[in-house]
Scaffold this active site. Structure first.
Site, PDB file in Angstrom:
ATOM      1  N   TYR A  85     -30.518  11.053 -82.323  1.00 42.11           N
ATOM      2  CA  TYR A  85     -31.353  10.388 -83.320  1.00 42.11           C
ATOM      3  C   TYR A  85     -31.007  10.891 -84.719  1.00 42.11           C
ATOM      4  O   TYR A  85     -30.873  10.104 -85.666  1.00 42.11           O
ATOM      5  CB  TYR A  85     -32.821  10.651 -83.005  1.00 42.11           C
ATOM      6  N   ASN A  89     -36.553  -0.714 -91.027  1.00 41.22           N
ATOM      7  CA  ASN A  89     -37.426   0.261 -90.383  1.00 41.22           C
ATOM      8  C   ASN A  89     -37.192   0.365 -88.872  1.00 41.22           C
ATOM      9  O   ASN A  89     -37.448   1.404 -88.277  1.00 41.22           O
ATOM     10  CB  ASN A  89     -38.891  -0.097 -90.644  1.00 41.22           C
ATOM     11  N   LYS A  99     -29.608   8.839 -88.090  1.00 41.10           N
ATOM     12  CA  LYS A  99     -30.297   8.798 -89.381  1.00 41.10           C
ATOM     13  C   LYS A  99     -29.439   9.392 -90.501  1.00 41.10           C
ATOM     14  O   LYS A  99     -29.536   8.971 -91.664  1.00 41.10           O
ATOM     15  CB  LYS A  99     -31.638   9.524 -89.277  1.00 41.10           C
ATOM     16  N   SER A 110     -34.946   9.646 -91.883  1.00 46.47           N
ATOM     17  CA  SER A 110     -35.766  10.706 -91.291  1.00 46.47           C
ATOM     18  C   SER A 110     -35.225  12.046 -91.760  1.00 46.47           C
ATOM     19  O   SER A 110     -34.029  12.175 -92.058  1.00 46.47           O
ATOM     20  CB  SER A 110     -35.699  10.625 -89.760  1.00 46.47           C
TER      21      SER A 110
END
Length: 254
Positions: free
Chosen positions: A157, A91, A161, A144
């Site tokens: 980001y 996580n 992901k 995500s």
């Protein structure tokens, strides 16, 4: 999941708040002993208070995903304290909201070092442990929807992901023969406390605009993601591997 020991064991990274904390609590309530990590010990205090109300053994760890020695030490500590490791929940992540033309070399490296490199090598360590012991196991990566669809100011980001989603598929193929299942969860807009979201979520116009884009007109909660982790780790999901479960209220298909 088959067990060679009396209690199931889990390791949740980035467990100081939000999805990580909710997942640690949900797993403890499901009967798992839980190792939790953060970059600083004091960040785990609130989560530890919640976990004290359960009957589970809890192991707090300081983990720097940018350090191979820190990763190796964390896995060794989990195995030493809990005896075995059945479930890893990846996580921990670094976020970055910035236009692609403005992203610096250092910012790019900081995001990828945690979200991709560190997460891969932590998973590798856990995979080695499971394979060496001939032990089935489960890995759940928290990805995500930014890794599925593009969004302005989310390039770095999102790329990290997307890499995590591909890692999920690749490891599921390689490790399936060992009884190790690897899946991902891709939340969309989340209703969780986060320093990165605090300013935006305090803006009612921003919130209305975001909700208008989601067909269900609601954000996912940390508890819903935690419940999905518990399901993917359960015997009911024994044939599910290499998959990404999207929790986004139909945002990415609208």
């Amino acid at each position: 999941m088959q067990q060679g020991h009396s209690r199931r064991t889990s390791f949740v990274t980035g467990a100081s708040y939000g999805v990580g904390a909710a997942t640690a609590l949900a797993l403890a309530q499901e009967g798992y002993d839980v190792a939790i990590s953060a970059t600083r010990a004091e960040n785990l205090k609130a989560t530890l208070v919640q976990l004290e109300r359960t009957k589970s053994r809890v192991i707090p760890l300081v983990l720097d995903l940018g350090s191979q020695s820190s990763i190796e030490r964390a896995v060794a500590d989990v195995v030493s304290e809990l005896g075995e490791l059945d479930l890893l929940v990846n996580n921990a992540a670094v976020t970055l909201r910035k236009l692609a033309v403005d992203v610096s070399w250092a910012e790019w490296n900081a995001v990828l070092a945690t979200n991709v490199t560190g997460t891969f090598f932590l998973t590798q360590q856990v995979g080695r442990h499971l394979i060496e012991r001939g032990q089935p196991g489960c890995i759940v990566n928290i990805a995500s929807t930014h890794g599925i669809v593009g969004a302005s100011q989310q390039s770095t980001y999102g790329i990290s992901k997307a890499a995590l989603i591909h890692m999920t598929k690749a490891l599921a193929i390689e490790w399936g023969q060992h009884g190790i299942r690897v899946n991902a969860i891709a939340p969309g807009r989340m209703d969780t406390p986060s320093p990165a979201r605090a300013i935006r979520t305090a803006d009612p116009d921003y919130m209305r605009a975001m909700l208008a884009r989601i067909p269900l007109h609601r954000f996912a909660t940390a508890e819903e993601v935690a419940a999905a982790v518990c399901y993917l780790a359960s015997a009911e999901a024994a044939s599910i591997t290499g998959q990404t479960l999207v929790l986004d209220g139909a945002l990415t298909v609208a």
